[in-house]
Design an enzyme around this catalytic site. Structure first.
Site, short mmCIF file in Angstrom:
data_model
loop_
_atom_site.label_atom_id
_atom_site.label_comp_id
_atom_site.label_asym_id
_atom_site.label_seq_id
_atom_site.Cartn_x
_atom_site.Cartn_y
_atom_site.Cartn_z
N ALA A 190 -14.90 7.62 48.87
CA ALA A 190 -14.28 6.30 49.12
C ALA A 190 -15.45 4.54 49.37
CB ALA A 190 -13.87 6.44 50.08
N CYS A 196 7.99 8.80 74.08
CA CYS A 196 8.39 9.59 75.06
C CYS A 196 10.04 10.52 74.53
CB CYS A 196 9.63 8.42 76.00
SG CYS A 196 10.09 9.42 77.53
N GLN A 203 -1.70 7.54 55.47
CA GLN A 203 -1.37 8.43 55.89
C GLN A 203 -2.14 9.04 57.46
OE1 GLN A 203 -0.49 11.50 52.87
NE2 GLN A 203 -1.70 9.79 51.95
N GLY A 218 -8.88 8.41 48.20
CA GLY A 218 -8.76 9.54 49.54
C GLY A 218 -7.98 10.47 50.19
N THR A 219 -6.85 11.11 49.56
CA THR A 219 -5.72 11.80 48.97
C THR A 219 -5.30 12.59 48.28
OG1 THR A 219 -3.93 11.68 49.98
CG2 THR A 219 -4.13 10.17 48.36
N SER A 220 -5.56 14.18 48.73
CA SER A 220 -5.18 15.39 47.74
C SER A 220 -3.18 14.95 47.38
CB SER A 220 -5.13 16.64 49.12
OG SER A 220 -4.05 16.24 49.67
N CYS A 259 6.28 8.96 82.04
CA CYS A 259 6.66 7.82 80.59
C CYS A 259 6.87 6.41 81.54
CB CYS A 259 7.91 8.51 79.76
SG CYS A 259 8.69 6.65 79.15
N HIS A 313 2.54 8.63 59.77
CA HIS A 313 2.61 9.24 59.54
C HIS A 313 2.00 8.82 61.16
CE1 HIS A 313 2.46 11.85 56.19
NE2 HIS A 313 3.50 11.35 56.04
C1 BV8 Z 1 9.61 14.88 55.16
C2 BV8 Z 1 0.96 13.76 60.90
C3 BV8 Z 1 12.50 14.93 54.88
C4 BV8 Z 1 0.30 14.67 62.07
C5 BV8 Z 1 1.10 14.27 58.35
C6 BV8 Z 1 8.84 17.66 48.86
C7 BV8 Z 1 8.70 19.11 47.92
C8 BV8 Z 1 7.77 20.15 48.86
C9 BV8 Z 1 6.83 19.85 50.78
C10 BV8 Z 1 7.77 19.17 50.85
C11 BV8 Z 1 8.45 17.70 50.17
N1 BV8 Z 1 9.47 17.33 51.07
C12 BV8 Z 1 8.80 17.35 52.29
C13 BV8 Z 1 8.69 18.12 51.81
C14 BV8 Z 1 7.59 19.56 53.36
C15 BV8 Z 1 6.38 18.71 54.02
C16 BV8 Z 1 4.84 18.71 53.30
O1 BV8 Z 1 5.12 17.72 52.35
N2 BV8 Z 1 4.69 20.10 52.24
C17 BV8 Z 1 3.97 19.96 52.07
C18 BV8 Z 1 2.78 21.25 52.93
C19 BV8 Z 1 3.79 20.80 50.22
N3 BV8 Z 1 6.53 17.00 53.82
C20 BV8 Z 1 6.72 16.51 55.70
O2 BV8 Z 1 7.75 17.53 56.03
C21 BV8 Z 1 7.46 15.43 55.92
N4 BV8 Z 1 8.48 15.14 56.48
O3 BV8 Z 1 9.41 15.57 54.63
O4 BV8 Z 1 11.00 14.72 56.07
C22 BV8 Z 1 12.12 13.27 54.32
C23 BV8 Z 1 11.28 12.52 53.72
C24 BV8 Z 1 11.41 11.36 53.19
C25 BV8 Z 1 13.36 10.90 53.03
C26 BV8 Z 1 13.49 11.65 54.23
C27 BV8 Z 1 13.95 12.95 55.44
C28 BV8 Z 1 6.48 15.15 57.03
C29 BV8 Z 1 5.18 15.14 56.73
C30 BV8 Z 1 4.08 14.59 57.55
C31 BV8 Z 1 3.18 15.36 58.40
N5 BV8 Z 1 2.37 14.86 59.17
N6 BV8 Z 1 -0.18 14.30 59.90
C32 BV8 Z 1 -1.83 14.82 61.77
O5 BV8 Z 1 -2.17 14.13 61.05
O6 BV8 Z 1 -1.75 16.06 62.70
S1 BV8 Z 1 0.53 14.97 57.23
C33 BV8 Z 1 -0.97 14.99 56.95
O7 BV8 Z 1 -1.37 15.95 56.04
C34 BV8 Z 1 -1.98 13.74 56.11
O8 BV8 Z 1 -0.77 12.24 57.81
C35 BV8 Z 1 -1.67 14.24 55.54
O9 BV8 Z 1 -0.54 13.30 54.61
C36 BV8 Z 1 -2.28 15.22 55.20
C37 BV8 Z 1 -3.29 15.60 54.11
O10 BV8 Z 1 -3.43 14.90 53.27
P1 BV8 Z 1 -4.65 13.65 52.28
O11 BV8 Z 1 -4.72 12.56 54.47
O12 BV8 Z 1 -4.12 13.65 51.64
O13 BV8 Z 1 -6.16 15.07 53.11
P2 BV8 Z 1 -6.79 15.84 52.43
O14 BV8 Z 1 -7.50 16.72 53.26
O15 BV8 Z 1 -6.00 16.74 51.98
O16 BV8 Z 1 -7.72 15.56 50.93
C38 BV8 Z 1 -8.45 14.84 51.63
C39 BV8 Z 1 -8.32 14.10 49.99
O17 BV8 Z 1 -9.70 13.18 50.25
C40 BV8 Z 1 -9.56 15.44 49.14
O18 BV8 Z 1 -7.85 14.72 47.54
C41 BV8 Z 1 -10.75 14.65 49.00
O19 BV8 Z 1 -11.14 15.27 47.65
C42 BV8 Z 1 -10.57 13.64 49.47
N7 BV8 Z 1 -12.07 13.36 49.77
C43 BV8 Z 1 -13.09 13.75 51.13
N8 BV8 Z 1 -13.96 13.30 51.10
C44 BV8 Z 1 -13.72 12.32 50.37
C45 BV8 Z 1 -12.10 12.55 49.65
N9 BV8 Z 1 -12.28 11.34 49.16
C46 BV8 Z 1 -13.10 9.89 48.98
N10 BV8 Z 1 -14.36 9.51 49.87
C47 BV8 Z 1 -14.76 11.13 50.18
N11 BV8 Z 1 -16.03 10.94 50.64
#
Ligand code: BV8
Length: 228
Positions: free
Chosen positions: A215, A113, A87, A171-173, A132, A105
């Site tokens: 991790a 473009c 991701q 490493g994903t929430s 572009c 992602h």
């Molecule tokens: C879509 C790129 C339609 C940009 C990103 C169903 C239910 C509810 C909502 C939805 C649903 N389906 C769709 C949605 C809407 C939405 C969504 O999920 N909203 C959420 C907020 C509720 N999803 C979308 O819009 C997606 N598109 O659904 O299109 C579709 C889908 C399928 C088929 C046809 C049509 C698009 C989502 C993508 C958005 N872009 N990133 C950018 O990076 O700027 S998302 C971005 O946020 C990341 O890429 C990643 O995916 C997410 C963050 O999550 P994590 O990577 O897990 O990071 P986070 O900080 O949250 O957690 C870190 C974890 O690591 C923690 O647990 C922590 O404890 C742990 N950690 C920390 N340190 C360590 C560690 N672990 C181990 N070692 C360590 N040292």
């Protein structure tokens, strides 16, 4: 044994790349909808470019950590039976030596473009709206998947989940879909599932096994186990 590994921001945390949920997480100071949605880009492209130009520039100051390096080591032993689905939009998996990586992602190292649809590898800023290289229109945007946009490579990802014997999440929430639903899909296809995360993720209860910690320790230990 065919393995699919899903990674999130947590795998790059020890490299100094902020995660999204940390106190000083990426979204801090920026509301998601202000920087990571198509509407935000239409409304204020300069602010969105500033956000991604800063993250792209920051890549020069970080290095892969032992978790990235362990997955690259596993790929050398496992070959085509290992696929990393990330991701993350950073390039740390590739810089660690992994070649079988799908950026569902998008990537900071690519520009898209909006006029002609072509993609071009990109190093520097986009905030000055460079033309572009293909159509010369000033329509280059970060090649990342914003909220409300369809993630990349979903067919290849679900195909791999269908054939997987083991699904590992690192490493994903588990807060963002469709990535957060992969564990259930993999389990439904009969795969064993393992979570490696600092704390229980939102989908932790879907996994057969969960190991909690950093991790940089958990992933090398798991790879050592596999390579025995
Ligand atoms: C879509 C790129 C339609 C940009 C990103 C169903 C239910 C509810 C909502 C939805 C649903 N389906 C769709 C949605 C809407 C939405 C969504 O999920 N909203 C959420 C907020 C509720 N999803 C979308 O819009 C997606 N598109 O659904 O299109 C579709 C889908 C399928 C088929 C046809 C049509 C698009 C989502 C993508 C958005 N872009 N990133 C950018 O990076 O700027 S998302 C971005 O946020 C990341 O890429 C990643 O995916 C997410 C963050 O999550 P994590 O990577 O897990 O990071 P986070 O900080 O949250 O957690 C870190 C974890 O690591 C923690 O647990 C922590 O404890 C742990 N950690 C920390 N340190 C360590 C560690 N672990 C181990 N070692 C360590 N040292």
């Amino acid at each position: 044994m065919r393995i699919v590994v899903l990674t999130g921001a947590g795998i790059s945390a020890e490299s100094g790349v902020p995660t999204f949920r940390d106190a000083d997480g990426l979204w801090e100071g920026h509301r998601v909808e202000d920087v990571a949605t198509p509407a935000a880009y239409d409304a204020q492209p300069a602010v969105v470019h500033q956000f991604y130009d800063a993250r792209r520039a920051a890549l020069a100051g970080v290095e892969p950590n032992p978790a990235h390096l362990a997955l690259a080591r596993l790929e050398r032993a496992w070959g085509d039976d290992l696929l990393v689905v990330t991701q993350n939009i950073d390039d740390l998996h590739e810089r660690a030596g992994s070649t079988r990586v799908l950026h569902m992602h998008g990537s900071l190292r690519s520009a898209l473009c909006r006029a002609c649809g072509s993609r071009v590898e990109w190093e520097g800023d986009l905030g000055h709206f460079p033309p572009c290289p293909a159509c010369h229109r000033l329509e280059l945007r970060p090649d990342v998947v914003w909220f409300g946009e369809i993630p990349y490579e979903l067919d290849r990802i679900f195909g791999a989940l269908e054939r997987a014997d083991l699904f590992v999440s690192v490493g994903t929430s588990g807060a963002v879909y469709p990535a957060a639903g992969f564990v259930q899909a993999a389990a439904a296809y009969g795969a064993r599932t393992l979570e490696l995360n600092l704390e229980p993720s939102e989908g932790s209860h879907f996994f057969d096994e969960a190991r909690h910690g950093r991790a940089g320790e958990l992933v090398p230990a798991w790879v050592d186990e596999l390579l025995g």
